[in-house]
Scaffold this motif. Structure first.
Motif, PDB file in Angstrom:
ATOM      1  N   GLU A 104      15.285-115.407  68.243  1.00 18.95           N
ATOM      2  CA  GLU A 104      15.342-116.734  68.946  1.00 18.95           C
ATOM      3  C   GLU A 104      17.034-116.931  69.248  1.00 18.95           C
ATOM      4  O   GLU A 104      17.311-118.165  69.480  1.00 18.95           O
ATOM      5  N   ALA A 105      17.673-115.796  69.229  1.00 20.88           N
ATOM      6  CA  ALA A 105      19.201-116.328  69.652  1.00 20.88           C
ATOM      7  C   ALA A 105      19.189-116.309  71.192  1.00 20.88           C
ATOM      8  O   ALA A 105      18.249-115.730  72.057  1.00 20.88           O
ATOM      9  N   LEU A 106      20.247-116.881  71.842  1.00 23.55           N
ATOM     10  CA  LEU A 106      20.501-117.029  73.063  1.00 23.55           C
ATOM     11  C   LEU A 106      21.537-115.876  73.627  1.00 23.55           C
ATOM     12  O   LEU A 106      22.823-116.024  73.127  1.00 23.55           O
ATOM     13  N   SER A 134      31.600-104.052  64.433  1.00 25.63           N
ATOM     14  CA  SER A 134      30.387-103.339  63.542  1.00 25.63           C
ATOM     15  C   SER A 134      29.598-104.483  62.789  1.00 25.63           C
ATOM     16  O   SER A 134      30.128-105.168  61.916  1.00 25.63           O
ATOM     17  N   ALA A 135      28.351-104.734  63.021  1.00 28.62           N
ATOM     18  CA  ALA A 135      27.580-105.830  62.484  1.00 28.62           C
ATOM     19  C   ALA A 135      26.304-105.274  62.094  1.00 28.62           C
ATOM     20  O   ALA A 135      25.238-105.774  62.576  1.00 28.62           O
ATOM     21  N   ILE A 136      26.207-104.396  61.305  1.00 24.84           N
ATOM     22  CA  ILE A 136      24.892-103.736  60.712  1.00 24.84           C
ATOM     23  C   ILE A 136      24.429-104.473  59.968  1.00 24.84           C
ATOM     24  O   ILE A 136      25.051-105.272  59.051  1.00 24.84           O
ATOM     25  N   GLU A 137      23.099-105.118  60.332  1.00 27.69           N
ATOM     26  CA  GLU A 137      22.059-105.824  59.385  1.00 27.69           C
ATOM     27  C   GLU A 137      22.584-107.252  59.268  1.00 27.69           C
ATOM     28  O   GLU A 137      22.659-108.117  58.471  1.00 27.69           O
ATOM     29  N   THR A 138      23.483-107.578  60.420  1.00 24.43           N
ATOM     30  CA  THR A 138      24.177-108.911  60.534  1.00 24.43           C
ATOM     31  C   THR A 138      22.989-110.019  61.186  1.00 24.43           C
ATOM     32  O   THR A 138      22.266-109.489  61.899  1.00 24.43           O
ATOM     33  N   LYS A 139      23.110-111.056  60.728  1.00 27.02           N
ATOM     34  CA  LYS A 139      21.961-112.118  61.050  1.00 27.02           C
ATOM     35  C   LYS A 139      22.866-113.020  62.168  1.00 27.02           C
ATOM     36  O   LYS A 139      23.673-113.523  62.091  1.00 27.02           O
ATOM     37  N   PHE A 140      22.217-112.969  63.416  1.00 21.66           N
ATOM     38  CA  PHE A 140      22.654-113.834  64.646  1.00 21.66           C
ATOM     39  C   PHE A 140      21.264-114.635  64.847  1.00 21.66           C
ATOM     40  O   PHE A 140      20.845-115.054  66.315  1.00 21.66           O
ATOM     41  N   VAL A 141      20.418-115.104  63.936  1.00 25.18           N
ATOM     42  CA  VAL A 141      19.165-115.942  64.196  1.00 25.18           C
ATOM     43  C   VAL A 141      19.563-117.190  64.955  1.00 25.18           C
ATOM     44  O   VAL A 141      20.313-118.002  64.300  1.00 25.18           O
ATOM     45  N   GLY A 142      18.962-117.558  66.052  1.00 19.31           N
ATOM     46  CA  GLY A 142      19.436-118.934  66.576  1.00 19.31           C
ATOM     47  C   GLY A 142      20.757-119.018  67.063  1.00 19.31           C
ATOM     48  O   GLY A 142      20.924-119.897  67.627  1.00 19.31           O
ATOM     49  N   ALA A 143      21.625-118.046  67.250  1.00 17.37           N
ATOM     50  CA  ALA A 143      22.677-118.144  67.435  1.00 17.37           C
ATOM     51  C   ALA A 143      23.305-118.109  69.146  1.00 17.37           C
ATOM     52  O   ALA A 143      22.244-117.697  69.832  1.00 17.37           O
ATOM     53  N   ASN A 144      24.249-118.598  69.353  1.00 21.23           N
ATOM     54  CA  ASN A 144      24.243-118.904  70.923  1.00 21.23           C
ATOM     55  C   ASN A 144      25.525-117.873  71.301  1.00 21.23           C
ATOM     56  O   ASN A 144      26.584-117.926  70.976  1.00 21.23           O
ATOM     57  N   ASN A 186      22.365-119.719  63.901  1.00 24.42           N
ATOM     58  CA  ASN A 186      22.806-120.695  64.452  1.00 24.42           C
ATOM     59  C   ASN A 186      24.088-120.975  64.923  1.00 24.42           C
ATOM     60  O   ASN A 186      24.608-122.246  65.270  1.00 24.42           O
ATOM     61  N   ALA A 187      25.074-119.953  64.844  1.00 29.75           N
ATOM     62  CA  ALA A 187      26.584-120.009  65.092  1.00 29.75           C
ATOM     63  C   ALA A 187      26.698-120.216  66.667  1.00 29.75           C
ATOM     64  O   ALA A 187      25.995-119.545  67.426  1.00 29.75           O
ATOM     65  N   LYS A 188      28.208-120.622  66.920  1.00 28.18           N
ATOM     66  CA  LYS A 188      28.418-120.710  68.548  1.00 28.18           C
ATOM     67  C   LYS A 188      29.351-119.609  68.787  1.00 28.18           C
ATOM     68  O   LYS A 188      30.477-119.652  68.539  1.00 28.18           O
ATOM     69  N   LEU A 189      28.774-118.677  69.591  1.00 28.11           N
ATOM     70  CA  LEU A 189      29.703-117.319  69.889  1.00 28.11           C
ATOM     71  C   LEU A 189      29.560-117.320  71.277  1.00 28.11           C
ATOM     72  O   LEU A 189      29.870-116.021  71.884  1.00 28.11           O
ATOM     73  N   MET A 190      29.591-118.063  72.164  1.00 26.61           N
ATOM     74  CA  MET A 190      29.545-118.227  73.545  1.00 26.61           C
ATOM     75  C   MET A 190      30.839-117.450  74.054  1.00 26.61           C
ATOM     76  O   MET A 190      31.992-117.847  73.595  1.00 26.61           O
ATOM     77  N   LEU A 191      30.823-116.617  74.777  1.00 25.69           N
ATOM     78  CA  LEU A 191      31.938-115.937  75.497  1.00 25.69           C
ATOM     79  C   LEU A 191      32.810-115.352  74.369  1.00 25.69           C
ATOM     80  O   LEU A 191      34.040-114.887  74.828  1.00 25.69           O
TER      81      LEU A 191
END
Length: 310
Positions: free
Chosen positions: A253-255, A225-235, A213-218
């Protein structure tokens, strides 16, 4: 449809409707148990109707009782199979229930931790929250977003300070990108809900981190390097994630509207129910990727290996 009237000769067995009433289990559920192998295949009447013997009644009662201990249908089938092989699975049953209790204890601990975190965040901003809603017609920014983002980041930093990882934060970092890199370097992996709009994290190593659920727009995540990293529900709308190493990353469920994932290694990544409208996957490694229920409108899969799980 099979009749629900009782069979006149009980020695021959029960029709499914009668058995359903006896054990208070719906007929479709009984058929489902039969398909899973929890019930033996019933006999058939001369008219072709299912006739369930006493064994089926005993099994259904056993299933109901075992479910009350929290056991899964798969575990219950193991117990039934052992009993069918003339083994009374006392020890196996006890081990299964004890394992279930341990899982419940862990879930309770996680929920208590989540509650504490939420309470801490609310305590930081509760005095700044009015008792009624306001019209936002004249606002040029979202003050609630700013409040909850600052509260989240402040609690995260306080937790690290309590652990002695960083005794005095002050204004050491000029932006949150540098802050994330520092926190990761000292062992922090929880970046949930963090506001990282337009962050510059290109080339960084954030494997195993949690950006739920982090906000990473733009954001610039090129060669990340993001192996096995969670971006669940992140924007991640509009984020540049080209040439990134994202093996087994979780984007459930990420955007990612309009994100650039060209050349990224996404082997084993999970995009279940993610919005991938207009995403650029050109040249990406998609082996074993899960796109189940994902929105793929206008996504570009040029020069990709489309060995995906659906």
């Amino acid at each position: 449809m099979e009749p629900s009237e009782p069979v006149q000769n009980s020695a021959r067995g029960w029709l499914i409707g009668e058995l359903s009433r006896l054990v208070e289990i719906p007929s479709p559920t009984i058929r489902y148990y039969e398909r899973l192998g929890l019930l033996l295949a019933p006999l058939r009447s001369p008219q072709g109707y299912r006739l369930y013997a006493t064994d089926a009644l005993e099994r259904l009662l056993f299933i109901q009782s075992a479910k009350a201990f929290g056991l899964s249908l798969e575990e219950i089938k193991q117990l039934l199979d052992l009993q069918a092989a003339q083994t009374i699975p006392y020890a196996t049953f006890k081990q299964m229930v004890q394992q279930h209790l341990r899982k419940l204890d862990l879930q309770i601990q996680e929920l208590m931790t989540q509650r504490q975190n939420v309470a801490q965040r609310l305590d930081r901003i509760v005095e700044s929250l009015p008792d009624h809603d306001f019209s936002s017609a004249e606002l040029t920014q979202n003050p609630l977003l700013n409040l909850i983002s600052e509260a989240t980041d402040a609690v995260t930093l306080e937790e690290l300070a309590d652990q002695g990882d960083r005794p005095n934060f002050g204004n050491l970092f000029s932006n949150r990108s540098q802050e994330v890199l520092y926190l990761y370097s000292v062992g922090k992996r929880n970046f949930r809900l963090m506001n990282l709009v337009s962050a510059k994290l290109n080339g960084a190593n954030l494997s195993g981190a949690d950006f739920t659920n982090a906000k990473l727009m733009l954001a610039d995540l090129c060669e990340l390097s993001a192996i096995e990293t969670k971006f669940v529900g992140a924007n991640l709308a509009g984020a540049i994630i080209s040439e990134a190493c994202l093996q087994k990353a979780n984007f459930t469920e990420a955007l990612l509207l309009g994100a650039d994932l060209s050349g990224a290694n996404l082997e084993g990544a999970n995009f279940t129910a993610a919005n991938l409208g207009g995403v650029n996957f050109t040249g990406a490694n998609l082996q074993g990727v899960n796109f189940n229920e994902a929105i793929l409108a206008d996504a570009d899969f040029t020069n990709t290996n489309m060995e995906i799980l659906k």
